[in-house]
Design a protein around this motif. Structure first.
Motif, PDB file in Angstrom:
ATOM      1  N   ARG A 125      -7.871  17.349  -6.225  1.00  0.00           N
ATOM      2  CA  ARG A 125      -6.963  16.315  -5.446  1.00  0.00           C
ATOM      3  C   ARG A 125      -6.916  16.698  -4.036  1.00  0.00           C
ATOM      4  O   ARG A 125      -6.029  16.517  -3.407  1.00  0.00           O
ATOM      5  N   SER A 138      -3.427   8.942  -8.956  1.00  0.00           N
ATOM      6  CA  SER A 138      -2.387   8.467  -8.310  1.00  0.00           C
ATOM      7  C   SER A 138      -2.300   9.118  -7.043  1.00  0.00           C
ATOM      8  O   SER A 138      -2.893   9.885  -6.695  1.00  0.00           O
ATOM      9  N   GLU A 139      -1.409   8.300  -6.062  1.00  0.00           N
ATOM     10  CA  GLU A 139      -1.432   8.930  -4.671  1.00  0.00           C
ATOM     11  C   GLU A 139      -0.747  10.288  -4.643  1.00  0.00           C
ATOM     12  O   GLU A 139      -1.108  10.964  -3.810  1.00  0.00           O
ATOM     13  N   GLU A 157       1.445   4.364   1.211  1.00  0.00           N
ATOM     14  CA  GLU A 157       0.938   5.263   2.195  1.00  0.00           C
ATOM     15  C   GLU A 157       1.996   5.574   3.184  1.00  0.00           C
ATOM     16  O   GLU A 157       3.007   5.264   3.019  1.00  0.00           O
ATOM     17  N   ARG A 176       0.909  -1.121   0.058  1.00  0.00           N
ATOM     18  CA  ARG A 176       0.095  -0.121  -0.054  1.00  0.00           C
ATOM     19  C   ARG A 176       0.896   1.223  -0.042  1.00  0.00           C
ATOM     20  O   ARG A 176       1.984   1.251   0.678  1.00  0.00           O
ATOM     21  N   GLN A 212       2.069   5.509  -9.208  1.00  0.00           N
ATOM     22  CA  GLN A 212       1.510   6.353  -7.864  1.00  0.00           C
ATOM     23  C   GLN A 212       1.999   7.746  -7.552  1.00  0.00           C
ATOM     24  O   GLN A 212       1.789   8.279  -6.799  1.00  0.00           O
ATOM     25  N   HIS A 242      -5.435  13.703  -2.236  1.00  0.00           N
ATOM     26  CA  HIS A 242      -4.252  12.991  -2.550  1.00  0.00           C
ATOM     27  C   HIS A 242      -3.082  13.902  -2.584  1.00  0.00           C
ATOM     28  O   HIS A 242      -3.471  15.356  -2.741  1.00  0.00           O
ATOM     29  N   ILE A 286       2.108  11.727   2.375  1.00  0.00           N
ATOM     30  CA  ILE A 286       1.885  11.468   0.931  1.00  0.00           C
ATOM     31  C   ILE A 286       0.833  12.201   0.384  1.00  0.00           C
ATOM     32  O   ILE A 286       0.539  12.625  -0.626  1.00  0.00           O
ATOM     33  N   ASP A 287      -0.288  12.351   1.354  1.00  0.00           N
ATOM     34  CA  ASP A 287      -1.522  13.130   0.986  1.00  0.00           C
ATOM     35  C   ASP A 287      -1.636  14.436   1.236  1.00  0.00           C
ATOM     36  O   ASP A 287      -2.729  15.014   0.849  1.00  0.00           O
TER      37      ASP A 287
END
Lengths: 150, 892
Positions: free
Chosen positions: B840, B812-813, B357, B355, B435, B843, B385-386
């Motif tokens: 986004r 994508s992440e 994350e 994953r 990603q 993300h 990441i987000d």
């Protein structure tokens, strides 16, 4: 209206009066003929000027925007030449021109106008003459206005 | 395919075609005894069958066995001749089989080599492309591998095959007379000594030639790429002379190679021809002495002739292999680049359960580029990441390298970059590429449709097999077996590759909705809409859009009757002359396809001339042409040649104007009837360009217009079959495949000189389409627009927008935007930033900004200075007196 009729029309405008017929024909042939419906705007005050117009038929109002709204300062009719200030000296349009009936114009782009001037020195002399006479006219008006204020 | 390319050509050949080579060899060996028998039989025919009559004839087989036949002489002759014929057939059959097998093996090897080279290009470290020249890489994969491939199979088999033939012939001669055998081979040692020495020099020259050819193709590539600047700087002479210089070098090298090669051939031929001299002399003496019979001598001379062909072939082979080896070494050495991306990282799928994350964590990351310049120094940053982050800095701050690091387009020279607990250098491209989407400032667009380009980022591997009919399926299957045989990837390029999951949708309808949303985010939908209106569609493929356009045509026709729009459009009507269309368009009354009815060549088209004759139009048009010419001469004669008015307004170019002047005076003298044919064509071609409403020349009056209408009917009626495809007629009921969507909806011409006519009608069309719910259909048509090579038919800003849209489409992440909006005006950049951050919200976005002002929209801002982290915080925290951010803001 055919090209020849347009040439006749151009001949009646002082600025072009002394040009040879072939030059007038060139001017007519290379400029676009545009029809405006009533209330359509030829150009707006403050816009960048990219063309001058010759009224071929119909009439138009010259309007100046003030704080309190538009004031009509002049009416244009057949054979009038308008919009030349903005293309001569690169200032924004000093007034708005709106068709007051169906109006047919010849639109002479800035490009075309300057090319003609560069190509035919005769024309620049005519323009100088026209501008000088307008300056004289304005000076006269100023003098009269000052005299009245005294 | 992760190992290095085989260093030597022979190891490559043996490794990938060893078995085939062995198979071919088997047949080669089989062909030797047959060859021997073919040499021997003529001798037996002459000596035994045509000799003195005997009771028992015996047939010698390969010099070992004698088979006796108790038959008559003539039967024996027939037997021997039939055997000869059978062997000829067998021998040629074998050769055919050997050659086709060789051909197939060679093609497979070439295919494998090219594939291996190309797959290496995809794995080159990215900085390598700063030095590798495109032209050279292209020429290596295409032109240079060709002769290597042609040589591949012969590499092993040919010398054995030809050598065998040679030995067979030599053996035959030795069996006849050992001395003659020695004579036949007398000069071979000399040749074997001399030739390689000469060849060595040729090989060195071959190497030099290869280098020069690469430079040449590189130069061509650069010229194509830099054509604008070449014109802008008037350097065509420089480029031409540079090119001529290179050609001169190549000429010299090639000519020298030619001379030397010819020299080698000459020596060989000469030595070769010395042997018969010896045969005739010594063989003749032996015959006179009676120790050799005449049949033997004839056979020996025949055998020697048989020897000279394989010997020549051997020599050729030797020269070719020297050449191919040079090429192979030269190519392979260019494709062994250090630090290539690991093949597994490139091709493996993400492992089960991984994953993406957590955090992206840089610890002490430094980046030193290939010129040993430190671009980033000791960066230690942790980002969610987000989250969203803006990276600011001056031009030399190294900020673009920061973005490339995050997408693993560059790898840290020291320090570590950990993503979700894993070192980024270990992550396969299936994770980094899917990603962590990277968008550069000049995204690469395929020469395909807008749609293809938007979906490019969703195509990782074939997901749904393509449907093949019964005829195609077995063929495709064979293709794949063949591909696997050459070590090529076994993915079906024609399958459906689009990964709906990656875009967060379930089917193509939802995908379209997503695409439109994404186009809105990057403010590209209006552009695509206009492209759709101006573009053509294939009404067979998209019957739905064509039907929608016809519906819109009807609705628009009603609206055009309204006061506001009356008189703005002149509809095409078969029964009336359209004064806003050119005379040519009025005559053809359709859209031209291809250049059969090019408007400039109308007067030369035989069908058009037939029609004009039948409608009695020739004289009228000639008259109109003369009037046009007269007016043009009157108006434009005083202008200097080459004046831009000619191009913009004149019917006659400045070069042709004097021509027309004399032409007119000629016609005045002789009249139309006695005109020269070329004058006729010239005059006749003028009125076709005339648009009555626009040009106001007064030459096409009512009567002429009526005649043209009549000609229009004749034109359509008598259109020859081979020109049917050259015109799509205007049809009020049908869709015109050659016309744009807008032309189809309008089915008419904008009336000339109506103030803002185009704008008003454009708005009306858009409004009509919206009311009919057809906006989507037009957008779909717009997505089919071909963007041209590298997206050249789009503006730079549009290309950037397509690049961003492509990245946004796959969810994508994290998305890394590296100055991706730099070609847009500042306010558009701000709007796009706002849109993208909104789109986004869950993300990550890392935006390397080209305008510092944009940073205020982001939750977090870092400022880089000379590769070091200068500041890190929120915009508000950093926007203080004396901060680096403030410095950048003020200098912006």
């Amino acid at each position: 209206m055919s090209l020849n009729e347009e040439v006749e029309l151009l001949r009646n405008i002082p600025l072009f009066a002394k040009l040879e017929p072939s030059k007038l024909k060139l001017l007519a042939f290379t400029s676009e003929r545009i029809t405006y419906e009533t209330d359509q705007v030829l150009f707006r005050q403050g816009d960048v000027g990219d063309a001058a117009y010759i009224i071929v038929d119909g009439s138009a109002k010259v309007l100046v925007e003030t704080g309190e709204g538009e004031i009509e300062v002049a009416t244009l009719g057949r054979n009038d030449f308008v919009g030349e200030i903005a293309i001569l000296c690169d200032v924004p349009r000093t007034a708005t021109v709106r068709a007051s009936s169906q109006t047919v114009t010849l639109r002479i782009t800035k490009d075309l106008f300057f090319r003609l001037v560069a190509e035919f020195p005769q024309m620049s002399v005519e323009i100088m003459r026209e501008l000088a006479s307008r300056l004289e006219q304005t000076t006269q008006q100023l003098r009269e206005a000052l005299a009245q204020n005294k | 395919m992760n190992e290095r390319l085989e260093r030597s050509m022979y190891s490559f050949v043996l490794r990938y075609s060893g078995r085939q080579q062995l198979y071919i060899l088997m047949f080669v060996v089989l062909s030797w005894p047959i060859g021997f028998m073919l040499l021997d039989l003529p001798k037996q025919i002459i000596n035994r069958a045509l000799g003195a009559a005997q009771d028992v004839y015996s047939l010698a087989v390969l010099g070992f066995a004698e088979i006796p036949f108790a038959i008559s002489q003539s039967t024996f002759l027939v037997l021997l001749c039939s055997l000869f014929l059978a062997l000829v057939v067998l021998n040629n059959g074998l050769k055919f089989h050997i050659n086709t097998t060789k051909g197939r093996t060679a093609e497979r090897l070439l295919r494998r080599l090219r594939y291996a080279l190309f797959s290496r290009v995809l794995r080159f470290p990215i900085p390598h492309f700063k030095r590798a020249s495109q032209g050279e890489v292209i020429s290596m994969i295409t032109a240079e591998s060709e002769p290597i491939g042609a040589f591949f199979v012969g590499a092993v088999v040919d010398p054995i095959f030809q050598g065998g033939l040679l030995l067979v012939a030599l053996g035959f001669i030795i069996v006849q007379d050992p001395m003659l055998g020695v004579a036949a081979a007398a000069f071979y040692p000399l040749q074997i000594y001399v030739v390689p020495r000469l060849q060595k020099k040729v090989s060195a020259l071959g190497k030099a030639r290869l280098r020069q050819i690469r430079h040449l193709s590189d130069h061509v590539g650069e010229t194509v790429g830099g054509i604008v600047d070449i014109h802008a700087n008037d350097t065509s002479n420089l480029e031409l002379s540079r090119f001529a210089d290179r050609l001169g070098n190549i000429y010299n090298i090639r000519f020298e190679i030619f001379q030397r090669k010819y020299m080698i051939k000459f020596i060989n031929n000469f030595l070769d021809k010395l042997a018969p001299f010896l045969f005739y002399l010594f063989g003749g003496l032996l015959v006179i002495k009676g120790s050799l019979d005449i049949g033997q001598l004839v056979a020996v001379i025949g055998a020697h002739r048989e020897m000279s062909s394989p010997w020549k072939e051997m020599l050729n082979w030797y020269q070719q292999q020297a050449d191919a080896r040079v090429k192979y070494d030269q190519v392979v050495s260019q494709f062994d680049v250090p630090d290539m991306l690991d093949d597994n990282l490139q091709h493996s799928d993400p492992e089960e359960g991984f994953r993406f994350e957590g955090d992206v964590e840089l610890s002490n990351v430094s980046l030193v580029d290939e010129d040993e310049v430190r671009r980033l120094a000791n960066l230690s940053i942790k980002l969610a990441i987000d989250g969203n982050l803006a990276v600011a800095g001056a031009g030399s701050s190294g900020k673009e390298y920061f973005g490339m690091l995050l997408a693993r387009l560059a790898t840290p020279s020291s320090g570590q970059l950990i993503v979700g607990g894993r070192n980024i250098v270990e992550l396969p491209e299936s994770i980094t590429g899917r990603q962590m989407t990277y968008v550069s400032s000049s995204p690469f667009l395929q020469s395909a449709t807008v749609r293809d380009n938007l979906l490019y980022g969703l195509k990782y591997r074939p997901l749904r097999p393509a449907a093949y009919d019964d005829e195609e399926a077995p063929k495709r299957k064979r293709d794949f077996v063949e591909a696997a045989g050459a070590g090529n990837i076994d993915f079906d390029f024609r399958a459906d590759w689009i990964d709906y999951d990656a875009a967060g949708v379930t089917d193509s309808n939802e995908l379209f909705v997503r695409m439109v949303e994404t186009l809105d985010v990057v403010e590209l939908s209006d552009d695509i809409y206009n492209l759709g209106l101006r573009g053509t569609i294939d009404p067979d493929m998209r019957a739905d859009i064509a039907a929608a356009a016809l519906k819109a045509r009807e609705a628009l026709a009603d609206r055009l009757e309204e006061d506001e729009y009356r008189g703005l459009v002149e509809k095409f009507d078969r029964a009336t002359f359209n004064t806003n269309a050119s005379v040519a368009e009025n005559l053809i009354f359709g859209t031209t396809v291809g250049d059969a009815f090019d408007h400039n060549l109308m007067a030369e088209n035989p069908h058009v001339l037939d029609v004009l004759r039948e409608a009695d139009l020739i004289d009228d048009l000639l008259k109109a042409g003369r009037e046009v010419a007269e007016t043009m001469i009157e108006i434009f004669a005083d202008l200097p040649p080459g004046h831009e008015f000619f191009e913009q307004y004149s019917f006659i170019s400045s070069e042709d104007l004097p021509e027309f002047k004399t032409l007119l005076s000629r016609t005045d003298k002789h009249g139309f009837d006695d005109m020269r044919p070329e004058d006729r064509t010239a005059l006749l071609s003028l009125p076709f360009k005339l648009v009555v409403a626009q040009h106001r020349l007064g030459v096409a009056d009512e009567t002429l217009q009526q005649k043209i209408l009549k000609a229009r009917e004749i034109f359509a009626e008598k259109l020859p079959d081979d020109l049917r495809g050259a015109v799509e007629f205007f049809d009020p009921e049908g869709y015109n495949a050659a016309g744009s969507l807008q032309d189809n909806i309008l089915l008419g011409k904008l009336v000339y000189g109506q103030a803002e006519g185009g704008k008003r009608i454009g708005a009306l069309i858009a409004d009509t389409l919206d009311k009919l719910g057809l906006r989507g259909a037009v957008l779909e048509a717009g997505l089919e627009f071909q963007v041209g090579v590298g997206g050249a038919r789009l503006s730079t800003g549009q290309r950037q927008k397509v690049g961003i849209a492509r990245a946004l489409l796959k969810q994508s992440e994290m998305i890394v935007l590296n100055e991706s909006t730099s070609a847009l005006d500042p306010s558009a950049q701000d709007r796009l930033a706002e849109n993208i951050l909104n789109a986004r919200d869950r993300h990550g976005v890392v935006w390397i900004v080209n305008r510092v002002g944009m940073t205020s929209r982001f939750d977090r801002v870092i400022v880089l200075d000379d590769g070091r982290l200068a500041e890190d915080g929120t915009y508000v925290e950093l926007d203080q007196d004396g901060t680096a951010l403030r410095g950048l803001l003020e200098s912006a």
